[in-house]
Design a protein around this motif. Structure first.
Motif, PDB file in Angstrom:
ATOM      1  N   ASP A 184      -3.496  46.667  35.496  1.00 40.35           N
ATOM      2  CA  ASP A 184      -3.697  47.295  34.851  1.00 40.35           C
ATOM      3  C   ASP A 184      -3.668  46.800  33.160  1.00 40.35           C
ATOM      4  N   GLN A 185      -3.391  45.593  32.670  1.00 43.17           N
ATOM      5  CA  GLN A 185      -3.747  45.328  31.511  1.00 43.17           C
ATOM      6  C   GLN A 185      -5.154  44.702  31.158  1.00 43.17           C
ATOM      7  N   ALA A 186      -5.650  44.928  32.735  1.00 45.73           N
ATOM      8  CA  ALA A 186      -6.776  44.713  32.519  1.00 45.73           C
ATOM      9  C   ALA A 186      -8.013  45.953  31.789  1.00 45.73           C
ATOM     10  N   ILE A 187      -7.379  47.099  32.868  1.00 47.88           N
ATOM     11  CA  ILE A 187      -8.198  48.414  32.663  1.00 47.88           C
ATOM     12  C   ILE A 187      -8.022  49.035  31.132  1.00 47.88           C
ATOM     13  N   LEU A 188      -6.763  48.617  30.807  1.00 47.74           N
ATOM     14  CA  LEU A 188      -6.431  49.373  29.673  1.00 47.74           C
ATOM     15  C   LEU A 188      -7.831  48.716  28.448  1.00 47.74           C
ATOM     16  N   ALA A 189      -7.717  46.941  28.682  1.00 49.15           N
ATOM     17  CA  ALA A 189      -8.649  47.012  27.858  1.00 49.15           C
ATOM     18  C   ALA A 189      -9.255  47.249  27.430  1.00 49.15           C
ATOM     19  N   GLY A 190     -10.549  47.140  28.756  1.00 44.52           N
ATOM     20  CA  GLY A 190     -11.614  47.596  29.209  1.00 44.52           C
ATOM     21  C   GLY A 190     -12.368  48.866  28.987  1.00 44.52           C
ATOM     22  N   SER A 191     -11.433  49.934  28.242  1.00 43.76           N
ATOM     23  CA  SER A 191     -11.271  51.345  28.445  1.00 43.76           C
ATOM     24  C   SER A 191     -11.659  51.108  27.314  1.00 43.76           C
ATOM     25  N   ARG A 192     -11.662  49.938  26.167  1.00 47.11           N
ATOM     26  CA  ARG A 192     -11.990  50.435  25.193  1.00 47.11           C
ATOM     27  C   ARG A 192     -13.395  49.205  24.256  1.00 47.11           C
TER      28      ARG A 192
END
Length: 283
Positions: free
Chosen positions: A259-267
């Motif tokens: 979840d955190q990796a997806i959130l960071a990757g969204s930027r």
């Protein structure tokens, strides 16, 4: 002077002294770096393990899709497996893309021989872009040869439907129709990934284990950068199991990590298509 083979006593000494779990990923290579072996190595490293690998295929791949696949010859796959297991004290194994029945049998035979403590099988059949990565005639072989060895398998909804020869659920209310069939599969546990329910505001995954179902539900990150999420989740899960966490604890930690990796990757903007997650967000 010829090198002496590693003995069981040597492996035992390694396990007693190693600072982090050695996690083997058996999967295909993604030239774009977002999925497959490359994603697994990043995820294992980021979650506290030492990553080693057996490459089952070379893919010409980027954020927009797969343009070519070159299977690794069986004797090279076997040589890689023997090289890793004969020297490294592997604690956990994650299996991803295998491609065909011959590769499944080669890998399954090695796993029966070397018997790693933890085995996570991600039954990779199709990419998020719709590219097929497993031959149709290999699905039965996967069920019969590999699933019985697994502590947990991590199918997404299309893969679960293919394993059961069942209709693909398109709504959250329909997902439970797969639970009975998945519970009957010959494997330790099933982590069913709900990421394909794109119309939902939530991102639920379900752990089916010991006759019970537990839902790990988090808000969905609205982004197109989800390339390699399945590979990343299963690799992190293998690493956490290798660290001694229970199945539920390992799933919870792996879910939080992805979840955190997806959130960071969204930027981040990488490539012109479906971008990857940010495996090293904590840095």
């Amino acid at each position: 002077m010829p090198k002496q083979p590693v003995t069981e006593q040597d492996i035992s000494k390694q396990k007693n002294h190693q600072q982090k779990p050695i996690v083997l990923t058996i999967a295909g290579s993604d030239s774009g770096g977002g999925a497959g072996i490359q994603a697994d190595i990043k995820a294992i490293s980021a979650t506290g393990g030492y990553a080693c690998s057996v490459i089952t295929a070379l893919t010409a791949q980027n954020t927009q899709g797969v343009t070519a696949v070159h299977p690794t010859p069986q004797h090279i796959i076997q040589a890689q497996l023997d090289a890793v297991f004969s020297d490294l004290a592997v604690t956990a194994v994650k299996v991803g893309m295998l491609g065909d029945s011959d590769t499944i049998r080669t890998v399954a035979a090695a796993l029966r021989r070397y018997r790693p403590a933890h085995l996570v099988v991600d039954p990779v059949m199709v990419t998020a872009n719709g590219d097929m990565l497993l031959a149709d005639d290999a699905v039965n072989c996967l069920r019969e040869e590999l699933l019985p060895l697994a502590d947990v398998i991590t199918p997404n909804l299309p893969e679960a439907a293919a394993l059961l020869d069942a209709p693909l659920p398109t709504r959250l209310d329909d997902v439970e129709s797969l639970f009975v069939g998945l519970a009957k599969l010959d494997c330790g546990a099933v982590l069913l990934k709900g990421g394909f329910l794109q119309q939902e505001a939530r991102s639920p995954d379900w752990l089916l284990s010991a006759g019970q179902v537990r839902c790990f539900d988090t808000p969905r990150v609205m982004t197109g950068n989800t390339h390699g999420t399945g590979c990343t989740l299963s690799a992190a899960l293998a690493c956490y199991l290798g660290q001694g966490f229970t199945m539920e604890e390992a799933v919870a930690r792996a879910k939080h990590y992805i979840d955190q990796a997806i959130l960071a990757g969204s930027r981040v903007r990488i490539g012109q298509g479906r971008g990857p997650v940010d495996h090293f967000f904590a840095l």
